[in-house]
Design a protein around this motif. Sequence first.
Motif, mmCIF file in Angstrom:
data_model
loop_
_atom_site.group_PDB
_atom_site.id
_atom_site.type_symbol
_atom_site.label_atom_id
_atom_site.label_comp_id
_atom_site.label_asym_id
_atom_site.label_seq_id
_atom_site.Cartn_x
_atom_site.Cartn_y
_atom_site.Cartn_z
ATOM 1 N N GLN A 89 -2.310 -18.175 -23.335
ATOM 2 C CA GLN A 89 -1.962 -19.164 -24.353
ATOM 3 C C GLN A 89 -1.114 -18.587 -25.487
ATOM 4 N N GLU A 90 -1.197 -17.280 -25.705
ATOM 5 C CA GLU A 90 -0.433 -16.653 -26.780
ATOM 6 C C GLU A 90 0.960 -16.240 -26.331
ATOM 7 N N GLY A 91 1.180 -16.215 -24.988
ATOM 8 C CA GLY A 91 2.480 -15.820 -24.461
ATOM 9 C C GLY A 91 2.503 -14.464 -23.788
ATOM 10 N N ASN A 92 1.365 -13.740 -23.769
ATOM 11 C CA ASN A 92 1.283 -12.503 -23.013
ATOM 12 C C ASN A 92 1.388 -12.801 -21.525
ATOM 13 N N VAL A 93 2.039 -11.902 -20.769
ATOM 14 C CA VAL A 93 2.071 -12.042 -19.313
ATOM 15 C C VAL A 93 1.367 -10.834 -18.709
ATOM 16 N N MET A 94 0.679 -11.049 -17.594
ATOM 17 C CA MET A 94 -0.180 -9.985 -17.074
ATOM 18 C C MET A 94 -0.503 -10.189 -15.604
ATOM 19 N N GLY A 95 -0.958 -9.112 -14.987
ATOM 20 C CA GLY A 95 -1.429 -9.154 -13.614
ATOM 21 C C GLY A 95 -2.387 -7.992 -13.388
ATOM 22 N N VAL A 96 -3.252 -8.139 -12.395
ATOM 23 C CA VAL A 96 -4.305 -7.154 -12.138
ATOM 24 C C VAL A 96 -4.023 -6.396 -10.843
ATOM 25 N N ARG A 97 -4.130 -5.080 -10.904
ATOM 26 C CA ARG A 97 -4.137 -4.250 -9.701
ATOM 27 C C ARG A 97 -5.583 -3.847 -9.459
ATOM 28 N N LYS A 98 -6.149 -4.366 -8.404
ATOM 29 C CA LYS A 98 -7.576 -4.213 -8.156
ATOM 30 C C LYS A 98 -7.937 -2.761 -7.871
ATOM 31 N N GLY A 99 -9.097 -2.356 -8.385
ATOM 32 C CA GLY A 99 -9.653 -1.047 -8.092
ATOM 33 C C GLY A 99 -10.693 -1.137 -6.996
ATOM 34 N N THR A 100 -11.275 -0.016 -6.680
ATOM 35 C CA THR A 100 -12.287 0.022 -5.621
ATOM 36 C C THR A 100 -13.670 -0.314 -6.136
ATOM 37 N N GLY A 101 -13.817 -0.403 -7.454
ATOM 38 C CA GLY A 101 -15.108 -0.723 -8.052
ATOM 39 C C GLY A 101 -15.769 0.517 -8.632
ATOM 40 N N GLY A 102 -16.728 0.278 -9.534
ATOM 41 C CA GLY A 102 -17.491 1.391 -10.067
ATOM 42 C C GLY A 102 -16.967 1.957 -11.369
ATOM 43 N N ALA A 103 -15.922 1.361 -11.929
ATOM 44 C CA ALA A 103 -15.407 1.824 -13.222
ATOM 45 C C ALA A 103 -14.899 0.613 -13.991
ATOM 46 N N PRO A 104 -14.908 0.686 -15.319
ATOM 47 C CA PRO A 104 -14.465 -0.456 -16.123
ATOM 48 C C PRO A 104 -12.959 -0.666 -16.057
ATOM 49 N N MET A 105 -12.546 -1.850 -16.474
ATOM 50 C CA MET A 105 -11.129 -2.207 -16.461
ATOM 51 C C MET A 105 -10.347 -1.412 -17.510
ATOM 52 N N LEU A 106 -9.158 -0.986 -17.116
ATOM 53 C CA LEU A 106 -8.197 -0.360 -18.025
ATOM 54 C C LEU A 106 -7.049 -1.336 -18.253
ATOM 55 N N ALA A 107 -6.708 -1.590 -19.515
ATOM 56 C CA ALA A 107 -5.531 -2.401 -19.844
ATOM 57 C C ALA A 107 -4.375 -1.462 -20.196
ATOM 58 N N VAL A 108 -3.209 -1.718 -19.590
ATOM 59 C CA VAL A 108 -1.998 -0.949 -19.866
ATOM 60 C C VAL A 108 -0.947 -1.935 -20.373
ATOM 61 N N LEU A 109 -0.404 -1.685 -21.566
ATOM 62 C CA LEU A 109 0.485 -2.657 -22.202
ATOM 63 C C LEU A 109 1.795 -2.040 -22.644
#
Length: 420
Positions: A89-109
Amino acid sequence: MRSPALTLVLALGCGAVAAQIAGPAVAGLLSDPRFQQARAFIKTDHERFVRELVTLTEIPAPPFKEQRRARAYLEMLKAHGLGDVEMDQEGNVMGVRKGTGGAPMLAVLAHLDTVFPEGTDVKVKREGTRLMAPGVGDDTRGLALMLSVIRAMNAGKLTTAGDVLFVGNVGEEGEGDLRGVKFLLHRGKYKDRIKRFLAIDGGDQGGITRAGVGSKRYRVTYKGPGGHSYGAFGLVNPAYAMAAAIARFSDLQVPSSPKTTFNVGAVAGGTSVNSIPSEVSMDVDMRSESCAELKKVDDAFLEIVKGSVADENRARSTREGRIQVDPKVIGERPCGETSMEAPIVHTTVAVVQAFGLKPALSVSSTDSNIPMSMGIPALTIGRGGPGGRSHSPDEWTDVEAGGVAKSVEVALAIILAVAG
């Protein structure tokens, strides 16, 4: 905005610790056959990097008008095989590269916006390996770098334990006031999942921002009855009240360490030379490496503003009305820091050292201010270069193939190591 003394102390204190804790893991990552495959791919990807950098630079992205560039970047993210590619809604664009699990999400901007107003000529000029155009470095090169990293991850079939959210965000510059990251972390769909954060901004990849300079900005509007400069002489004058506030503010004493600053950057108002103004205003900026010192300056400033109104109302006639003042906040970047003992710091320093760069940890004002203030481990890393004249019409960045390849490799290694 960096503190040289703090940079030196932090760099000296952190290097040995990082090498001890994270060095072996980083060495293992860099020697992994999959990483070597990604490095080989990066060397073949140079022309596309340059092409995308030029394409994005030539799409204007003035403050609050990043939509065209955002839509183009959204399509680029879709072409890279990411999941859940979208614009928020603010205008950011993004997409997720899935991991194998077992670790928290990292945001790269990397941020989409530039400082340049609508109508600026953003056509890229080239001299040898040097590209020149407003915004070609800050932070358009960061956007192009992020796409190259995603391609390298795919080419090397590299996986991470945690999901990686790649974001082109709005509102980093000026009065954008970090609105893109504020939305992402306070209201966005991933706000409860993002537990680690890397912003790609700044040039030298040895430079690592691990603490945020806080800032507070006001537009202070003084109002009064106004009148003819001769016929109404003696009435209260909002310009006098504001001038008195500016003079008192200029005498304020602030510490050099932690570095604390203030500025009156713009004044406006009035009708004519022969009119007592009915309204005047000033834009004020205050910054500090210390949250406590920033609050002291802020409190002192507001007392000065309040006192200037009271003094003017006492000094002249209020028969047609009194002076009123409205100090409106137009920008606020919170202070914050990522602990020197945080794994994200050890890991990033170890990667930088592994590539033969000298780590220099610093304090600055970037998108990382927001996660740092929330206790989320966050750093801002460089996009590579060399480059110069940031925020000027003759901004430039160098795209020599070997230098570009190394910058992508460094960013790739940091992201992989932090994401697990």
